[in-house]
Design an enzyme around this catalytic site. Structure first.
Site, PDB file in Angstrom:
ATOM      1  N   LYS A 236      -7.589  22.235  -8.053  1.00 10.98           N
ATOM      2  CA  LYS A 236      -8.776  22.260  -7.182  1.00 10.98           C
ATOM      3  C   LYS A 236      -9.844  23.150  -7.824  1.00 10.98           C
ATOM      4  O   LYS A 236     -10.462  22.748  -8.797  1.00 10.98           O
ATOM      5  CB  LYS A 236      -8.377  22.689  -5.771  1.00 10.98           C
ATOM      6  CG  LYS A 236      -7.467  21.664  -5.084  1.00 10.98           C
ATOM      7  CD  LYS A 236      -7.091  22.056  -3.678  1.00 10.98           C
ATOM      8  CE  LYS A 236      -6.375  20.947  -2.938  1.00 10.98           C
ATOM      9  NZ  LYS A 236      -5.138  20.452  -3.567  1.00 10.98           N
TER      10      LYS A 236
ATOM     11  N   SER B 255      -6.291  22.454   5.199  1.00  7.06           N
ATOM     12  CA  SER B 255      -7.106  21.531   4.429  1.00  7.06           C
ATOM     13  C   SER B 255      -7.865  20.512   5.265  1.00  7.06           C
ATOM     14  O   SER B 255      -8.886  19.993   4.811  1.00  7.06           O
ATOM     15  CB  SER B 255      -6.231  20.793   3.410  1.00  7.06           C
ATOM     16  OG  SER B 255      -5.211  20.047   4.062  1.00  7.06           O
TER      17      SER B 255
ATOM     18  N   HIS C 224      -6.415  25.961  -1.217  1.00  8.08           N
ATOM     19  CA  HIS C 224      -7.835  25.768  -0.884  1.00  8.08           C
ATOM     20  C   HIS C 224      -8.592  27.089  -0.759  1.00  8.08           C
ATOM     21  O   HIS C 224      -9.693  27.125  -0.199  1.00  8.08           O
ATOM     22  CB  HIS C 224      -7.970  24.973   0.413  1.00  8.08           C
ATOM     23  CG  HIS C 224      -7.622  23.519   0.258  1.00  8.08           C
ATOM     24  ND1 HIS C 224      -8.530  22.583  -0.196  1.00  8.08           N
ATOM     25  CD2 HIS C 224      -6.465  22.851   0.474  1.00  8.08           C
ATOM     26  CE1 HIS C 224      -7.948  21.398  -0.232  1.00  8.08           C
ATOM     27  NE2 HIS C 224      -6.689  21.526   0.162  1.00  8.08           N
TER      28      HIS C 224
END
Length: 394
Positions: free
Chosen positions: A242, A183, A211
């Site tokens: 996310k 990240s 991610h």
């Protein structure tokens, strides 16, 4: 509180402030999006959210959450195994299982909880866990909870991973764990090579794909799909907070027997309240939207390429890569703070990262591109970065 401890706290907080490292929350007065208003009313371009596909305020996702509130209520006031499982939760678990190409899925309150609940349940003191040195804090904390022997390998260094696997050869079971995407750097773990080494040494593979899920791979199923190793990864953890709508919630997905044991023994699952039904419904709607709208992923990747190339041409120092996490390297922590403050004055909301979030001397501005950014947004931000670099960084 004792006076001595109060004085200790004040001293530590003052030291953080004197070093220019105080983390301050910027309050938004609008929904999350590519353009937001901060306290005071100023509108700014947002380049620091994990809103990769722009779904956090997407009308279809918001509508799904509203409908779920009306049908399923606000919350469950219970954990899953007592009286906290609704049909919507089972539907989301099945949706994730199908989307990710796994056997089964278990929902958690967050991916932090998911990672916190895996290792203690699956590994004992006779076992070993081999972890990438840059893995997320939730993996590190989860490993600390178990009694397995701990080995750490250099970031994405396959020779060092193999050395650690050999070092752990006497363990009953071995588990290799890595972030799919790191990240702070936006670098992507070499999952094909990791799976090959794990197979050679009879080890399990776990990937935190927080991610990557939603936009990496042919259908957006994440880094295992991106590398064509879905069938070779035993455990995938991820977040709903996310690309998959941007709210909260996490999951563990993978081999059926692994998920079943977690359902029986994983403490964060057993002792945490159920995911709110509105989030479950909105997450289902997000996955459906992702599957039928490949243009969102295509726009994100095109925006990322444009932004990276523009920043490089403007003389900014970037971490190389192709991911929409685009770190702009500054080195000095205080400079990163000043840089972010000056960017906000120019109308671009970014945040400086520094130790202990990243290593000493590796301070940066971490930007994150969204499919919801327009080319005008990206060009504006590139110009602001170039100007601020000249003003502050020389």
């Amino acid at each position: 509180m004792s006076p001595a401890y109060r004085d200790h706290l004040k001293k530590v907080i003052a030291e953080i402030a004197a070093a220019g490292l105080t983390k301050r929350e910027r309050v938004l007065s609008t929904p999350q999006g590519p353009n937001v208003a901060v306290a005071g009313g100023a509108r700014v371009l947002n380049f620091c959210a994990n809103n990769y596909l722009g779904l956090a305020d997407h009308p279809e996702i918001v509508a799904a959450a509203h409908e779920a509130l009306d049908r399923w209520g606000y919350g469950l006031a219970s954990v899953r195994f007592i009286c906290g499982t609704q049909e919507i939760h089972k539907e989301l678990e099945l949706k994730l299982t199908t989307f990710l190409g796994t056997d089964d899925t278990l929902l958690y309150s967050s991916c932090f909880d998911a990672n916190g609940g895996v290792f203690e349940t699956l590994l004992g003191e006779e076992d070993a866990v081999i972890s990438d040195e840059l893995n997320h804090a939730s993996i590190i904390d989860g490993i600390r909870l178990c009694k397995a022997k701990r080995h750490r390998y250099r970031n994405c260094d396959m020779a060092d991973l193999e050395a650690r696997l050999k070092e752990a050869s006497g363990a009953r079971f071995r588990l290799v764990v890595t972030d799919g995407v790191f990240s702070m750097d936006g670098s992507i773990a070499p999952l094909r090579e990791i799976c090959e080494l794990a197979a050679r040494h009879d080890a399990l593979v776990m990937v935190d794909d927080s991610h990557g899920v939603g936009f990496m791979g042919r259908t957006g199923a994440g880094t295992p799909e991106h590398f064509g190793v879905t069938e070779r990864v035993d455990i995938v953890t991820g977040t709903l907070g996310k690309a998959l709508g941007g709210a909260s919630g996490g999951y563990v997905s993978g081999r059926k027997d692994i998920v079943e044991l977690l359902r029986q023994r994983s403490r964060p699952y057993l002792f945490s309240n159920t995911l709110p039904p509105a989030i479950a419904a909105a997450s289902i709607a997000s996955i459906d939207l992702i599957l039928r709208s490949p243009e969102l992923r295509e726009r994100l990747h095109a925006n990322t390429k444009f932004f990276r190339e523009g920043l490089a041409e403007a003389g900014l120092t970037l971490r190389p890569g192709t991911h929409p996490i685009v770190p702009i390297m500054l080195g000095d922590a205080a400079l990163a703070q000043r840089f972010a403050a000056r960017m906000l004055e120019k109308g671009v909301y970014v945040v400086g990262f520094f130790f202990p979030v990243v290593a000493h001397g590796a301070a940066r501005i971490r930007t994150q591109v969204s499919a919801a950014h327009s080319r005008e947004d990206l060009s504006f931000a590139i110009r602001a970065f170039a100007e601020t670099r000249k003003e502050l960084a020389g």
